[in-house]
Write an enzyme that holds these catalytic residues in place. Structure first.
Site, mmCIF file in Angstrom:
data_model
loop_
_atom_site.group_PDB
_atom_site.id
_atom_site.type_symbol
_atom_site.label_atom_id
_atom_site.label_comp_id
_atom_site.label_asym_id
_atom_site.label_seq_id
_atom_site.Cartn_x
_atom_site.Cartn_y
_atom_site.Cartn_z
ATOM 1 N N LYS A 1 -1.871 -11.397 13.465
ATOM 2 C CA LYS A 1 -1.279 -10.063 12.731
ATOM 3 C C LYS A 1 -1.481 -8.967 13.430
ATOM 4 O O LYS A 1 -0.696 -8.135 13.610
ATOM 5 C CB LYS A 1 -1.577 -10.276 11.370
ATOM 6 C CG LYS A 1 -1.152 -9.067 10.509
ATOM 7 C CD LYS A 1 -1.576 -8.765 9.026
ATOM 8 C CE LYS A 1 -1.344 -7.344 8.582
ATOM 9 N NZ LYS A 1 -2.175 -7.082 7.408
ATOM 10 N N ASP B 1 -3.568 6.258 7.573
ATOM 11 C CA ASP B 1 -2.921 5.857 6.205
ATOM 12 C C ASP B 1 -1.593 5.157 6.514
ATOM 13 O O ASP B 1 -1.021 5.391 7.544
ATOM 14 C CB ASP B 1 -2.244 7.550 5.573
ATOM 15 C CG ASP B 1 -2.026 7.194 4.096
ATOM 16 O OD1 ASP B 1 -2.743 6.453 3.209
ATOM 17 O OD2 ASP B 1 -1.113 7.573 3.588
ATOM 18 N N GLY C 1 -2.318 -6.999 0.336
ATOM 19 C CA GLY C 1 -1.302 -6.262 0.199
ATOM 20 C C GLY C 1 -0.022 -6.772 0.039
ATOM 21 O O GLY C 1 0.200 -7.764 -0.731
HETATM 22 P P1 IMP Z 1 -3.863 1.752 3.713
HETATM 23 O O1 IMP Z 1 -3.390 3.186 3.794
HETATM 24 O O2 IMP Z 1 -3.965 1.319 4.954
HETATM 25 O O3 IMP Z 1 -5.049 1.742 2.724
HETATM 26 O O4 IMP Z 1 -2.763 1.222 3.019
HETATM 27 C C1 IMP Z 1 -2.005 1.317 1.647
HETATM 28 C C2 IMP Z 1 -1.571 0.320 0.994
HETATM 29 O O5 IMP Z 1 -0.276 -0.298 1.888
HETATM 30 C C3 IMP Z 1 -2.250 -0.958 0.953
HETATM 31 O O6 IMP Z 1 -3.085 -0.861 -0.164
HETATM 32 C C4 IMP Z 1 -1.286 -2.062 0.752
HETATM 33 O O7 IMP Z 1 -0.655 -2.118 -0.470
HETATM 34 C C5 IMP Z 1 0.093 -1.473 1.657
HETATM 35 N N1 IMP Z 1 -0.502 -2.070 3.221
HETATM 36 C C6 IMP Z 1 -0.860 -1.241 4.072
HETATM 37 N N2 IMP Z 1 -0.948 -2.148 5.424
HETATM 38 C C7 IMP Z 1 -0.608 -3.253 5.028
HETATM 39 C C8 IMP Z 1 -0.787 -4.488 5.663
HETATM 40 O O8 IMP Z 1 -0.876 -4.557 6.889
HETATM 41 N N3 IMP Z 1 -0.056 -5.367 4.801
HETATM 42 C C9 IMP Z 1 -0.025 -5.353 3.764
HETATM 43 N N4 IMP Z 1 0.021 -4.226 2.882
HETATM 44 C C10 IMP Z 1 -0.254 -3.391 3.524
#
Ligand code: IMP
Length: 198
Positions: free
Chosen positions: A176, A73, A154
């Site tokens: 990245k 997460d 994101g």
């Molecule tokens: P997840 O838990 O990795 O799916 O991330 C949840 C949310 O956090 C994503 O939908 C993005 O809005 C933001 N997020 C997480 N990691 C990144 C990243 O590496 N770049 C940009 N936004 C991120």
């Protein structure tokens, strides 16, 4: 041969994340996803912490399928906003999980604020045998005044990591992932698993 390698289920619906981690675990583990288990529904993420949500997702898979597994997460934490959007990063501007709307809401919330420090954080929860382990990755940086760059997803176009003068969205994927919160957490888990499997 791959058939002889132990299997780990990654509790994600995101094929890009799964491909990245499969490459890092090549020759050591075979990574399966929820799609491989024919599970297509989202797993509820109701905790107010990243580690809580990662644990919820990993426990769901462990209980339902009985397999060794891990879940992640992640999110963005902005100092001037008291750590928001945090665990609500994906849904900051509403349930539709719209990246452009989330970014605009963030830029509006910061307005002319000069204190723009922020960090991305990932927590991975690994459940292997009877054990549970957590791995964390953090990347510090700041939020720009305007979105820049076309890559990534994101909040990438508004985040500049410390020591750089370009946003995550202006970097190639490998550049990245060499420095990102997710890359850091993944590599910690991969070294842990590789050491155990020697
Ligand atoms: P997840 O838990 O990795 O799916 O991330 C949840 C949310 O956090 C994503 O939908 C993005 O809005 C933001 N997020 C997480 N990691 C990144 C990243 O590496 N770049 C940009 N936004 C991120």
């Amino acid at each position: 041969m791959n058939e002889n390698l132990p299997k780990l289920v990654f509790a994600t619906q995101n094929p890009n994340k799964a491909a990245e981690i499969s490459r890092l675990l090549e020759g050591c583990f075979v990574v399966n996803t929820l799609a491989d288990l024919c599970h297509t529904e989202d797993i509820p993420e109701t905790s107010d912490t990243f580690s809580g949500n990662a644990h919820l997702k990993a426990s769901f898979v462990k209980n339902k399928f009985g397999t060794d597994c891990f879940a992640d997460d992640s999110g963005l934490e902005v100092e001037a906003l008291g750590g928001a959007p945090g665990v609500f990063s994906a849904r900051f501007a509403g349930a539709s999980k719209n990246d452009a709307a989330n970014m605009q809401k963030l830029l509006d919330a910061l307005g002319k604020e000069t204190h723009r420090k922020a960090q991305f954080r990932t927590v991975i929860c690994l459940m292997i045998g009877e054990e549970t382990h957590f791995f964390e990755g953090i990347i510090h940086g700041h939020i720009t005044r305007k979105a820049k760059g076309e890559n990534g997803f994101g909040y990438d176009p508004v985040f500049i990591p410390e020591g750089y003068n370009k946003t995550f969205a202006e970097m190639a994927a490998t550049e990245k992932s060499n420095i990102s919160h997710r890359g850091i957490a993944i590599r910690k888990m991969v070294s842990f698993l590789r050491e155990r499997s020697i």
